[in-house]
Design an enzyme around this catalytic site. Structure first.
Site, PDB file in Angstrom:
ATOM      1  N   LYS A 104       0.785  -1.190  -0.047  1.00  0.00           N
ATOM      2  CA  LYS A 104       0.061   0.293  -0.026  1.00  0.00           C
ATOM      3  C   LYS A 104       0.876   1.217   0.044  1.00  0.00           C
ATOM      4  O   LYS A 104       2.228   1.189   0.594  1.00  0.00           O
ATOM      5  CB  LYS A 104      -1.038  -0.194   1.083  1.00  0.00           C
TER       6      LYS A 104
HETATM    7  P1  NAD Z   1     -13.039   8.117  -3.226  1.00  0.00           P
HETATM    8  O1  NAD Z   1     -12.059   8.949  -2.860  1.00  0.00           O
HETATM    9  O2  NAD Z   1     -13.343   7.761  -4.335  1.00  0.00           O
HETATM   10  O3  NAD Z   1     -14.422   8.123  -2.369  1.00  0.00           O
HETATM   11  C1  NAD Z   1     -14.299   8.403  -0.812  1.00  0.00           C
HETATM   12  C2  NAD Z   1     -15.877   8.907  -0.502  1.00  0.00           C
HETATM   13  O4  NAD Z   1     -15.919   9.023   1.002  1.00  0.00           O
HETATM   14  C3  NAD Z   1     -16.057  10.464  -0.741  1.00  0.00           C
HETATM   15  O5  NAD Z   1     -17.551  10.189  -1.272  1.00  0.00           O
HETATM   16  C4  NAD Z   1     -15.673  11.211   0.240  1.00  0.00           C
HETATM   17  O6  NAD Z   1     -16.544  12.494   0.329  1.00  0.00           O
HETATM   18  C5  NAD Z   1     -16.438  10.122   1.324  1.00  0.00           C
HETATM   19  N1  NAD Z   1     -15.801  10.624   2.746  1.00  0.00           N
HETATM   20  C6  NAD Z   1     -14.505  10.969   2.974  1.00  0.00           C
HETATM   21  N2  NAD Z   1     -14.477  11.365   4.403  1.00  0.00           N
HETATM   22  C7  NAD Z   1     -15.747  11.130   4.895  1.00  0.00           C
HETATM   23  C8  NAD Z   1     -16.161  11.089   6.211  1.00  0.00           C
HETATM   24  N3  NAD Z   1     -15.406  11.606   7.277  1.00  0.00           N
HETATM   25  N4  NAD Z   1     -17.547  10.854   6.336  1.00  0.00           N
HETATM   26  C9  NAD Z   1     -18.310  10.392   5.221  1.00  0.00           C
HETATM   27  N5  NAD Z   1     -17.914  10.403   3.917  1.00  0.00           N
HETATM   28  C10 NAD Z   1     -16.572  10.763   3.695  1.00  0.00           C
HETATM   29  O7  NAD Z   1     -12.477   6.598  -2.255  1.00  0.00           O
HETATM   30  P2  NAD Z   1     -12.731   5.023  -2.695  1.00  0.00           P
HETATM   31  O8  NAD Z   1     -11.864   4.683  -3.597  1.00  0.00           O
HETATM   32  O9  NAD Z   1     -14.334   5.028  -2.820  1.00  0.00           O
HETATM   33  O10 NAD Z   1     -12.459   4.258  -1.254  1.00  0.00           O
HETATM   34  C11 NAD Z   1     -13.479   4.361  -0.135  1.00  0.00           C
HETATM   35  C12 NAD Z   1     -12.866   3.086   0.858  1.00  0.00           C
HETATM   36  O11 NAD Z   1     -13.027   1.903  -0.045  1.00  0.00           O
HETATM   37  C13 NAD Z   1     -11.600   3.237   1.207  1.00  0.00           C
HETATM   38  O12 NAD Z   1     -11.317   2.667   2.622  1.00  0.00           O
HETATM   39  C14 NAD Z   1     -10.542   2.396   0.444  1.00  0.00           C
HETATM   40  O13 NAD Z   1      -9.529   2.034   0.996  1.00  0.00           O
HETATM   41  C15 NAD Z   1     -11.630   1.322   0.061  1.00  0.00           C
HETATM   42  N6  NAD Z   1     -11.326   0.536  -1.205  1.00  0.00           N
HETATM   43  C16 NAD Z   1     -11.220   1.077  -2.236  1.00  0.00           C
HETATM   44  C17 NAD Z   1     -11.017   0.594  -3.499  1.00  0.00           C
HETATM   45  C18 NAD Z   1     -11.064   0.942  -4.879  1.00  0.00           C
HETATM   46  O14 NAD Z   1     -10.960   0.157  -5.704  1.00  0.00           O
HETATM   47  N7  NAD Z   1     -11.226   2.288  -5.190  1.00  0.00           N
HETATM   48  C19 NAD Z   1     -10.976  -0.738  -3.507  1.00  0.00           C
HETATM   49  C20 NAD Z   1     -10.992  -1.665  -2.122  1.00  0.00           C
HETATM   50  C21 NAD Z   1     -11.068  -0.781  -0.953  1.00  0.00           C
END
Ligand code: NAD
Length: 416
Positions: A104
């Site tokens: 990561k």
């Molecule tokens: P992203 O940046 O696209 O979206 C994050 C979302 O969370 C946004 O809508 C943001 O406004 C919201 N957010 C941020 N802080 C917040 C808070 N305090 N309260 C409520 N909402 C809040 O990120 P993502 O890629 O969708 O990732 C989200 C989660 O999923 C993370 O934990 C990431 O590690 C995990 N994840 C992502 C992927 C991927 O393929 N993108 C894969 C596995 C896991």
């Protein structure tokens, strides 16, 4: 109370290894990251000033293959957070049985405060700094919070310029026009739906009309909401960092996605009531999907969660104490390493396509994704039933077992 994701990841690990008959040295070996790189690097901003940023790349384990894991841009990134996320990647890749170890990366930055040119400068410089570690055979980054396909295109371009030729397989989550995979953008969210649907079948909860609540409306949250909506579920509330929106009759998710693309937030959606993120988590529903940050369901609010299933789209959204409370209350948790594994699975497909320069159809990709995730769900369900365990412990021990077996076969202390 301060929650440290690395403590959570280690506590989950300790809980899982108690159910395994592993040599003590192996337990200790798998408990720590293999290597950690910290970089402090300058970036020229639009006004000519130079700012110094801190970034990390951590490899937790490499016994099953090159390390795989996203790069996060967020102001609260810490080394401990990156360590935890790297460890979870090791278990996630082993759980879905793809040939990767866990890694990561992250940069301490609020990406929303930087212009596109500044983000490009930062990404290119960070790529150069971590080029010691990354490569198509050694360590393959992907997007995470705060990064997106454009970030991956800059990363791929920077790495390729150093090599003198295009190296699409150095990164996944790229735009399709530079060697990305069809289906990658929605893979994590669609994967959340596949495993949630499987859990609902097991628990005899019809998906049609089921009330779904989603925290976070970024890549994972919006695509999970859309995939559940397409299955006939009633997505009653969603949120982002600015707050949430609630409509008991169901939100029009495709229209809301269009709205967010323009307005930048869900909170200005007119067809619903504004609620806080705290309230959103406690709404009565069949499925709650935390898809934002770590530590959202804690000892403080776990008693108030009124969902039958918590599907962990985010990594580490449930603290250890909350996990126990939810379990005691009979709430079924689909653990992050299973629930959001769709992203890394399609990343794997993207990497394979990039190495072969032979590309598959979206239909083919989603069919393979569903097969892998449903099989992983069934493996966890079987272990949970056989050993009378919760799904998180079952998933973690299955994954640790696979990594431990590979480590033993390769030799833990080989004479070099
Ligand atoms: P992203 O940046 O696209 O979206 C994050 C979302 O969370 C946004 O809508 C943001 O406004 C919201 N957010 C941020 N802080 C917040 C808070 N305090 N309260 C409520 N909402 C809040 O990120 P993502 O890629 O969708 O990732 C989200 C989660 O999923 C993370 O934990 C990431 O590690 C995990 N994840 C992502 C992927 C991927 O393929 N993108 C894969 C596995 C896991």
């Amino acid at each position: 109370m301060e929650h440290n994701p690395w403590h959570l990841a280690q506590a989950q690990y300790d809980q899982a290894v108690r159910h395994l008959d592993l040599d003590a040295h192996l337990v200790e070996y798998l408990r720590y990251p293999k290597r950690e790189l910290i970089v402090n690097f300058p970036v020229e901003m639009d006004d000519g000033r130079v700012r110094i940023f801190t970034g990390y790349r951590v490899h937790h384990n490499t016994v099953r293959g090159p390390t795989k894991g996203g790069i996060r841009y967020h102001q609260s990134v810490t080394l401990d957070e990156v360590r935890a996320l790297a460890m979870w990647m090791t278990w996630k890749c082993a759980l879905v049985n793809i040939p990767y170890g866990g890694g990561k990366g992250g940069v301490v930055v609020n990406p929303h405060e930087l212009s596109s040119a500044e983000l490009e400068n930062l990404t290119r410089r960070f790529t150069s700094e971590i080029s010691l570690l990354i490569g198509p055979d050694s360590d393959i980054p992907a997007p995470d919070m705060g990064t997106n396909p454009q970030t991956m295109a800059w990363l791929m371009d920077t790495y390729s310029m150093h090599q003198g030729h295009a190296v699409p397989a150095v990164v996944t989550g790229k735009p399709v026009s530079v060697g990305g995979s069809l289906g990658r953008n929605q893979a994590t969210g669609v994967g959340v739906m596949y495993v949630t649907r499987q859990a609902m079948r097991k628990l005899s909860i019809p998906i049609e009309g089921a009330r779904v609540v989603v925290q976070g409306f970024g890549n994972v949250g919006s695509n999970a909401a859309l995939a559940m909506y397409a299955q006939g579920a009633n997505v009653i509330a969603v949120s982002d960092v600015h707050g949430g929106i609630f409509n008991p009759n169901g939100l029009d998710i495709p229209a809301l996605i269009e709205h967010v693309a323009e307005a930048g937030t869900v909170t200005t959606w007119p067809d619903g009531e504004r609620i806080s993120n705290e309230t959103l988590l406690t709404l009565e529903c069949e499925v709650l999907i935390p898809a934002a940050l770590e530590n959202q369901i804690t000892a403080e609010n776990a008693e108030d969660i009124r969902a039958r299933i918590v599907a962990e789209g985010a990594n580490g959204p449930t603290t250890l104490e909350a996990d126990e409370i939810l379990r005691r209350r009979g709430i079924f948790i689909i653990p992050d390493i299973l629930c959001n594994a769709g992203g890394v699975t399609v990343s794997y497909f993207e990497w394979v396509q990039g190495l072969h320069l032979f590309f598959w159809s979206e239909e083919e990709i989603l069919r393979r994704l569903e097969r892998i995730l449903v099989a992983a769900f069934e493996d966890c369900w079987r272990v949970a039933e056989e050993r009378d365990l919760d799904m998180r412990t079952a998933a973690t021990i299955l994954a640790i077992q696979r990594v431990a077996e590979a480590a033993e076969l390769r030799g833990v202390c080989p004479q070099l």
